[in-house]
Design an enzyme around this catalytic site. Sequence first.
Site, short mmCIF file in Angstrom:
data_model
loop_
_atom_site.label_atom_id
_atom_site.label_comp_id
_atom_site.label_asym_id
_atom_site.label_seq_id
_atom_site.Cartn_x
_atom_site.Cartn_y
_atom_site.Cartn_z
CB THR A 320 -0.97 -0.08 1.08
OG1 THR A 320 -0.20 -0.08 2.49
CG2 THR A 320 -1.89 -1.27 1.11
CB CYS A 321 4.03 2.21 1.59
SG CYS A 321 5.06 0.87 1.37
CG PHE A 322 6.22 1.09 -2.57
CD1 PHE A 322 6.84 2.26 -2.46
CD2 PHE A 322 6.39 0.05 -1.80
CE1 PHE A 322 8.09 2.51 -1.86
CE2 PHE A 322 7.47 0.14 -1.16
CZ PHE A 322 8.42 1.34 -1.06
#
Length: 353
Positions: A320-322
């Site tokens: 999710t962070c990317f």
Amino acid sequence: LLEDTLQVLQDAAPADLQKQLKVTFRGEEGQDAGGVSREFFRLLGEQLFDLRSKFFDTAVAEEARVLWPDRASPREPVDFWMLGVVLGLAVYNSLPGLDARFPVCIFRKLRGEPVGLDDLQEVQPQVASSMRRLLTWAPEEKMSTAAAEDMFANLFPLDFTVSYEDEGGVSRTEELKPGGKDMSVTLSSRGEFVSLYCGWVLTSSISSQFTPFKKGFSRVCESPMLQALTGDELARIVMGEEDIALERLQPKAKYVNYSPIDSCIIWFWEVLQELSPQQRRLFLSFATGSDRSPVGGLGELQLTIQRAGGDADRLPSAHTCFNLVILPNYPSKDALRKALLMAIENTEGFGLE
């Protein structure tokens, strides 16, 4: 448009603001049967509810994807008053779906409802999660009170202060209560600390911006019927039910070991368009960590789709962070749909941070 609108709103009597809105653009003919008003609010909203307007906190917009008053805003109080009037006019004239991505707690505050940790989750989700860990930490069984307090102090070395940057970028520290800088947060006082912190973030730190905003809104929405609405009901009236248009992710999408013309990718976008509104929110949360569109819409996000190596029986996963979806090369559209639905409906189990 902003300057003209502000002048008209300042000159208008409160009773005039509570009449049906009629808009005429200079140099254009035609009566306003509703379409011109909607166009006016659309154009005005593009200027007002944009991070470049300097009304809103960019850090909150990036993390929580909502509009929150910037306590360091260079805008004058009268500008926030106008913002409240515009919001009030949209409600009073039944123009739902305004592109103003406020958290629901803004509307609770407009209604004078209490706000707390659940509301902080909308604005500062990471801080709110830390506060929940603070509140739920428990010592080991049979540990003495003194030992528990010592362990708590080592794990959470906090005092009753909050640090922030002012409008000039200078670091400041403010006490949450008199003498707070000399008071450590303890097991017995952690509830008070969380309550005071939430009060500072959600109320006192933005009072210079929210007070005129609320006055502007109340200048229009003073009728008993509107006053009877709850904050949640008011939020639904203003923002409508947001449609998560996942197809807007496609133009900016990147592919790793896939190409846009691969069958699996074509099926992927077709499946996304066939999802229900709730499933679309689940997918957005699965892929990006939030079920909200960013300020500016889904077209602002860049989704990356990477081919997963190995067995096509695996479920899709995500970083999710990317904004990265790892997608196996499924043999059919039906197989892709089943796997994707299973993954998004078990986001906590399959989403990877």
